[in-house]
Design an enzyme around this catalytic site. Structure first.
Site, mmCIF file in Angstrom:
data_model
loop_
_atom_site.group_PDB
_atom_site.id
_atom_site.type_symbol
_atom_site.label_atom_id
_atom_site.label_comp_id
_atom_site.label_asym_id
_atom_site.label_seq_id
_atom_site.Cartn_x
_atom_site.Cartn_y
_atom_site.Cartn_z
ATOM 1 N N THR A 1 -2.652 -5.091 1.190
ATOM 2 C CA THR A 1 -1.244 -4.753 1.029
ATOM 3 C C THR A 1 -0.826 -3.970 2.259
ATOM 4 O O THR A 1 -1.303 -2.865 2.506
ATOM 5 C CB THR A 1 -1.008 -3.926 -0.247
ATOM 6 O OG1 THR A 1 -1.426 -4.698 -1.372
ATOM 7 C CG2 THR A 1 0.458 -3.564 -0.401
ATOM 8 N N LYS B 1 4.590 -8.272 -2.865
ATOM 9 C CA LYS B 1 3.651 -7.258 -3.343
ATOM 10 C C LYS B 1 4.360 -5.923 -3.564
ATOM 11 O O LYS B 1 4.014 -5.170 -4.482
ATOM 12 C CB LYS B 1 2.497 -7.095 -2.351
ATOM 13 C CG LYS B 1 1.411 -6.090 -2.786
ATOM 14 C CD LYS B 1 0.748 -6.488 -4.109
ATOM 15 C CE LYS B 1 -0.246 -5.451 -4.603
ATOM 16 N NZ LYS B 1 -1.474 -5.372 -3.812
ATOM 17 N N LYS C 1 -0.118 4.657 -0.430
ATOM 18 C CA LYS C 1 0.226 3.896 0.779
ATOM 19 C C LYS C 1 1.221 2.791 0.453
ATOM 20 O O LYS C 1 2.218 2.603 1.151
ATOM 21 C CB LYS C 1 -1.060 3.324 1.388
ATOM 22 C CG LYS C 1 -0.856 2.382 2.566
ATOM 23 C CD LYS C 1 -0.946 0.914 2.163
ATOM 24 C CE LYS C 1 -2.299 0.541 1.610
ATOM 25 N NZ LYS C 1 -2.396 -0.909 1.290
#
Length: 297
Positions: free
Chosen positions: A104, A179, A247
């Site tokens: 990701t 995502k 993150k």
């Protein structure tokens, strides 16, 4: 079409054999592909090496040996170094190599990698995944892909060894944007799941019985079915680490800001998880949000 036939002549390079990558590389070995692996901590690849995977000392060595390379690492900075660094995949890879980043990462970096790869006659796809350690283990990941349709069709048979829901979402970067949608939905849902368990316990209910009921109704979700049981058992080991979730939330909030979009639920979740990271829990699973509520009682 030029290039390789994925099912016949593929030599796979796999970079990142962590919580999810280890299982994913294992599925490719089980399917009979020759697999070369690289990860920063060689011990994490030991099981794969014992099963016949071949060790590479650097990403550049992977690039020299493999014509399909899959990466699933930690942070966008890792992705950029692995792909665009001096000893990276683009600089050292062969023409017609397929590069599939399942980390990701940021949509802009996916677009940059795609453009640089194309200059070298290589094919790059961003293909982040959802499903955690369970989905990786069972080869039931959701895989969201960005890139050229022809490249996607060529590589899809390989992706089918890793997941069951594989969709080309659009051009380079579209997989990463998708995502972000996934992580935004998870963030608020995780708060609800943990608050539900805490409420059940404080009300004197048996949380396992509560879960049996509400998981089959309108409250049902992947996190409720797969992570709430871990909370009840006191298991906070990672299917997906808090530090990586933070993150992802940072990326989503930055992308949202570029679109002048306010996401208050995501911002709240990010603030709670940051507190857990400050308490030294960054390597625990996302279900360790439970510890925030226990601390505040």
């Amino acid at each position: 079409m030029g290039g390789i036939h994925v099912l016949e002549n593929a030599v796979v390079g796999f970079i990142g054999t962590g919580v999810m990558g280890k299982s994913m590389a294992g599925h490719l070995l089980s399917a009979g592909y020759p697999v070369h692996v690289y990860t920063r901590t060689k011990a994490k690849a030991q099981d794969l090496l014992e099963r016949g995977a071949r060790w590479a000392e650097t990403p550049g060595e992977i690039a020299e040996k493999a014509n399909i390379i899959i990466t699933i690492v930690g942070f966008p900075s890792d992705v950029e170094e692995i792909y665009l660094g001096q000893d990276g995949l683009v600089a050292n890879g062969k023409e017609n190599t397929y590069l599939i980043d399942m980390t990701t990462s940021t949509p802009s970096l996916a677009q940059k990698i795609h453009a640089e790869a194309k200059k070298k006659g290589m094919h790059a796809l961003d293909a982040p995944v959802s499903g955690g350690d369970i989905g990786a283990r069972d080869a039931r990941l959701a895989i969201m892909v960005g890139g050229d349709e022809e490249d996607f069709k060529r590589i899809e048979p390989l992706l089918q060894l890793l997941g069951t829901n594989i969709i080309l979402q659009g051009p380079a970067g579209a997989g990463q944007h998708t995502k972000m949608c996934n992580q935004i939905a998870i963030a608020s849902n995780m708060m609800g799941v943990i608050e539900s368990v805490v409420y059940a316990e404080k009300a004197g209910l048996d949380p396992e019985n509560v879960l049996k009921t509400i998981a089959t109704g309108a409250a049902g979700s992947w996190s409720l079915s797969n992570l709430a049981p871990r909370v009840i058992q006191g298991n906070f080991e990672p299917g997906f680490m808090i530090k990586h979730f933070i993150k992802d939330m940072n990326i989503a909030l930055e992308e949202a800001a570029k679109m002048n979009l306010d996401l208050p639920g995501l911002a709240l979740a990010q603030s709670l998880y940051r507190k857990l990271e400050e308490d030294g829990l960054g390597d625990k699973g996302t279900q360790a949000l439970y510890k925030y509520f226990m601390k505040s009682l």
